[in-house]
Motif scaffolding. Structure first.
Motif, PDB file in Angstrom:
ATOM      1  N   LYS A 203     -25.448  11.535   6.050  1.00  0.00           N
ATOM      2  CA  LYS A 203     -26.385  12.292   6.887  1.00  0.00           C
ATOM      3  C   LYS A 203     -25.985  13.771   6.884  1.00  0.00           C
ATOM      4  CE  LYS A 203     -27.298   8.394  10.009  1.00  0.00           C
ATOM      5  NZ  LYS A 203     -28.689   8.220   9.546  1.00  0.00           N
TER       6      LYS A 203
ATOM      7  N   GLU B 178     -23.691  18.244  11.397  1.00  0.00           N
ATOM      8  CA  GLU B 178     -24.310  18.770  12.612  1.00  0.00           C
ATOM      9  C   GLU B 178     -24.775  20.235  12.496  1.00  0.00           C
ATOM     10  OE1 GLU B 178     -26.212  18.325  15.896  1.00  0.00           O
ATOM     11  OE2 GLU B 178     -25.056  16.686  14.991  1.00  0.00           O
TER      12      GLU B 178
ATOM     13  N   ARG C 212     -28.324  20.216  10.601  1.00  0.00           N
ATOM     14  CA  ARG C 212     -29.273  19.129  10.837  1.00  0.00           C
ATOM     15  C   ARG C 212     -30.714  19.568  10.564  1.00  0.00           C
ATOM     16  NH1 ARG C 212     -28.541  14.400  10.183  1.00  0.00           N
ATOM     17  NH2 ARG C 212     -30.268  13.876  11.571  1.00  0.00           N
TER      18      ARG C 212
ATOM     19  N   GLU D 208     -30.989   9.471   5.374  1.00  0.00           N
ATOM     20  CA  GLU D 208     -31.723  10.017   6.514  1.00  0.00           C
ATOM     21  C   GLU D 208     -32.985   9.180   6.690  1.00  0.00           C
ATOM     22  OE1 GLU D 208     -31.075  12.042   8.785  1.00  0.00           O
ATOM     23  OE2 GLU D 208     -29.419  13.297   8.089  1.00  0.00           O
TER      24      GLU D 208
END
Length: 830
Positions: free
Chosen positions: A212, A215, A218, A246
């Motif tokens: 993913k 942070e 994002r 994702e």
């Protein structure tokens, strides 16, 4: 005409999969390999002369051919060719680029995904495979120009998505909005209004261990949502070494394969690099591979493995690819970056000579600094982001990937001893997502270059010993019942792991451990070493046992290994070495019994006595091979008296008597009264064939001696039945040496019956089989028997050729009485 040829047709991934499955189904139905020559024969039903192998190869490798050829191949295997099964090989009118080779299948696959509506395609592969080159070439061909979004090499250098979208909007002639969401909307409208190609390169620095976006970045997800919108006319290609996870974004994943050896060849030829197959790599003694070529041994790393010098990766290479180039291609897993780097080094430093480069660098696959950096970067990133996966990758370096080229998932689980069971599968998947390990049908392996780095790192830490020990324990229990050579090789891998950590005692125990064998004639189990002997894998085992014997001094393992080593040397025709091994086994066994006196358990006593019996009587069999029949008879008679005086059970005494009978009959059929031999041979023959299943004491090997005795006393019909039974069992058990012996026994019977056609057929099969096996004694005997048959038909020239070959082999064995035996037979010609 050349442009039309370039615009051939190739199979889509779906079409290729359909055809490959049909070919596999054909092989299962017919129980044989469907080679290109066989396919040519099959296609002749639809095309005069059939498709030539080159065309068949191009179809199966997704290279451009005419549509009629593809349709012919589909018809051959009962398939209907649909429009979805093929695409144009070069759908864009572009100039041929010699730097861009072997990607017809990939281009076709991307086209197929786009035609099905894919907007964002993730091209994933390990470093250097050619992801970026493919993506750029594809977008250039399809759109003429494209936007490129390069993710920084280091996470700390990744640009903010806000500034990046602003920049790209301006490149498209649009003004960015003050708010991020407004800029995204304007980009979306632009992509809806005109077709645009977009490349997002090197995505993995922006991903975390779970695949993913990290942070701080994002908001890249919002960009992907815009690019994946079904209303846009754009196509976005993303390149990454690691898998993108994702869930809120719809993307298509395309795992990019490495280049095949033909592509490397095409690339090297465009640079005028010498590719003539060198004689030094065309090695006839190496075993043939399934493709009819040669098996090359590709060294993996410098150093030794528990005293075994070097470590190699065997690779089957077709006849036309017997070259240093093929070895280089395999060693580097077809990596495109490696191809570019190595070709440059060959041109600059080796005058364009591939073989010279290979000879100089084959023991150090990462000799080029750029290649080393490429691999090291992947290891270091993994170490930073997923330590468990990094540890597993390093530990997988303990496996050899040679005789057993792939490891089951249990072989990976055992290396995750410090990871909770419920997380182990996730760790393995992490390596798959990064394309650092290869997988097929839940079996795993490392490419040689990755393995070389894994070994280097594993040897520097304590995990080296633990990993090898754990792997050894896993191999030990990996096969329940041994049916094939591959089944036997798997537990034998445990021996190599023990050698790697210098645990020679445990390595020896792995070889002598009893294994359940489907066709065993000794009961339910046999020692692993004897099973290798039956399968004809002899020289490899001799090297390993010799190493172990140099490092252990006493005990039952030594007794058993010496006995097995005697069997191995005997099968190769090293008779005097064999006798020495059996006598050493007897000596050590006697020492153990003498020193133990009354303290030894009955079980241990029986084990040692069993090995001593085997060794003692095998000295007698070796004397038979040397044609020292009087000495052999004396040994069997001494052994009978010696061992029957031991504390054996009635059943053991009975079986021992039966076993001795085979050898007594063989010897006495040459030395004693025919009537006595005939009565005893018929008696044991009836005991064998009056029951539905052979008794335990009657093995395929002993049947040969009975067949020979029956032949010598003129009982040809019974001898024929005995030999046929021996052949049948030998084919079931894989004991090819016995089959070769029985075949020349059958040939002798046909000779005596004047059926020379059948005699020569069995001679031919026997000579060839025993030549392949390398059993010197039996190979010599097969030539002797063939010489006798030529002598009977009056072809003295060929008879003499075979007699001389038998003499040469018997001389190498230091068997003067065998030589005398052959010379006496040659006198019959005069």
């Amino acid at each position: 005409m050349s442009n039309q040829r370039d615009r051939g047709r190739i199979l889509t991934p779906e079409g290729l999969q359909k055809l490959q499955q049909a070919i596999r189904d054909w092989e299962i139905r017919h129980e044989k390999r469907c080679t290109q020559e066989r396919i040519k024969e099959l296609t002749s039903a639809f095309k005069e002369g059939g498709l030539d192998p080159a065309t068949i190869s191009r179809i199966l490798k997704a290279r451009g051919v005419d549509l009629d050829s593809i349709r012919c191949l589909f018809k051959t295997f009962g398939l209907q060719l649909d429009e979805a099964d093929w695409v144009s090989a070069t759908p864009f009118n572009v100039q041929v680029d010699p730097n861009f080779v072997g990607r017809e299948e990939a281009i076709a696959a991307l086209n197929a995904l786009v035609s099905r509506g894919a907007k964002v395609i993730v091209i994933q592969a390990r470093g250097g495979v050619g992801k970026t080159t493919l993506a750029r070439k594809y977008l250039q061909q399809k759109f003429g120009s494209f936007l490129e979004i390069a993710i920084a090499k280091e996470t700390k250098d990744i640009a903010s998505i806000e500034s990046l979208i602003e920049e790209k909007l301006r490149q498209l002639g649009e003004e960015p909005g003050r708010e991020f969401i407004v800029s995204c909307d304007r980009l979306k409208r632009k992509l809806q209004s005109e077709p645009i190609g977009i490349l997002i390169d090197n995505l993995e620095p922006a991903l975390d261990a779970a695949g993913k976006f990290i942070e701080p970045h994002r908001r890249y997800v919002e960009l992907l949502r815009v690019l994946a919108d079904p209303t846009v006319q754009s196509v976005t290609l993303i390149t990454t070494r690691e898998r993108l996870h994702e869930a809120s974004v719809t993307v298509q994943r395309y795992p990019l394969k490495s280049l095949d050896v033909e592509s490397w060849q095409q690339f090297f030829q465009s640079r005028n690099i010498q590719l003539t197959p060198p004689l030094s790599l065309q090695i006839p003694p190496n075993p043939p591979c399934e493709k009819g070529g040669t098996r090359l041994e590709v060294p993996l790393f410098k150093g030794d493995l528990g005293g075994l010098q070097g470590s190699v990766q065997t690779v089957d290479i077709s006849s036309e690819d017997q070259s240093a180039l093929a070895a280089l291609h395999h060693a580097h897993g077809g990596n495109a970056k490696a191809m570019e780097i190595i070709s440059g080094a060959i041109q600059q430093d080796y005058s364009g000579n591939v073989e010279a480069y290979w000879q100089a660098n084959q023991n150090d696959l990462l000799s080029e600094r750029s290649l080393e950096d490429l691999v090291i970067q992947q290891f270091e990133r993994l170490q930073q982001h997923n330590l468990d996966a990094y540890n597993l990758l390093c530990r997988m370096g303990c496996y050899r990937y040679q005789d057993v080229p792939k490891v089951t998932i249990e072989g990976l689980f055992c290396l995750l001893w410090d990871v909770a069971e419920n997380r182990q599968q996730r760790v393995i998947q992490s390596l798959q997502d990064r394309s650092l390990i290869e997988v097929e049908d839940r079996e795993y392996w490392l490419h040689p270059v990755i393995r070389a780095e894994s070994i280097t790192r594993l040897r520097k830490i304590e995990d080296w010993k633990i990993a090898n020990y754990k792997a050894a324990q896993e191999w030990k229990v990996s096969v329940k019942t041994i049916e094939t050579l591959l089944d036997a090789q798997k537990p034998f891998e445990a021996c190599y792991h023990c050698l790697a950590i210098n645990n020679f005692e445990l390595a020896g125990r792995m070889i002598i451990e009893e294994k359940k064998a489907k066709y065993s004639r000794f009961g339910d189990t046999e020692p692993l070493g004897r099973l290798f002997h039956k399968f004809g894998v002899v020289e490899q085992l001799i090297i390993v046992i010799d190493l172990i014997l140099k490092n252990i001094k006493a005990g039952f393992v030594l007794v058993k290994l010496c006995s097995i080593l005697g069997d191995l040397h005997s099968s190769l025709g090293n008779i005097h070495k064999s006798i020495a091994c059996f006598r050493e086994s007897l000596r050590v066994g006697k020492e153990i019994l003498d020193e133990s006196l009354l303290n030894i358990s009955k079980e241990d006593f029986q084990k040692i006595i069993s090995v001593k019996i085997h060794s003692f009587f095998n000295v007698g069999i070796c004397k038979i091979f040397l044609w020292e029949l009087d000495e052999a008879l004396e040994i069997f008679e001494q052994g009978e008296a010696l061992f029957l005086s031991k504390n054996l059970s009635l059943l053991e005494v009975f079986e021992l008597n039966k076993i001795l009978t085979f050898y007594f009959l063989f010897i006495k059929s040459y030395l004693r009264n025919e009537t006595e031999v005939s009565i005893a041979a018929n008696k044991i023959y009836n005991e064998i064939f009056d029951v539905s299943e052979l008794p335990k004491w009657c093995t395929e090997y002993r049947l040969f001696f009975l067949g020979k005795a029956l032949t010598n006393v003129g009982e040809y019909a019974k001898a024929y039945k005995v030999y046929q039974k021996a052949v049948c069992i030998a084919e079931e058990t894989g004991f090819r040496q016995v089959k070769g012996k029985a075949l020349y026994g059958l040939a002798e019977i046909y000779r005596e019956q004047q059926n020379f056609d059948m005699a020569f057929l069995n001679h031919s099969n026997s000579v060839e089989l025993l030549r392949i096996i390398g059993s010197k004694h039996d190979y010599a005997e097969s030539h002797f028997q063939l010489g006798l048959t030529y002598q009977v038909v009056g072809d003295f020239e060929r008879s003499n050729i075979n007699f001389q070959e038998a003499i040469r082999l018997f001389n190498e064995m230091e068997a003067p009485r065998q030589v005398e035996r052959v010379r006496q037979s040659m006198q019959n010609e005069k």
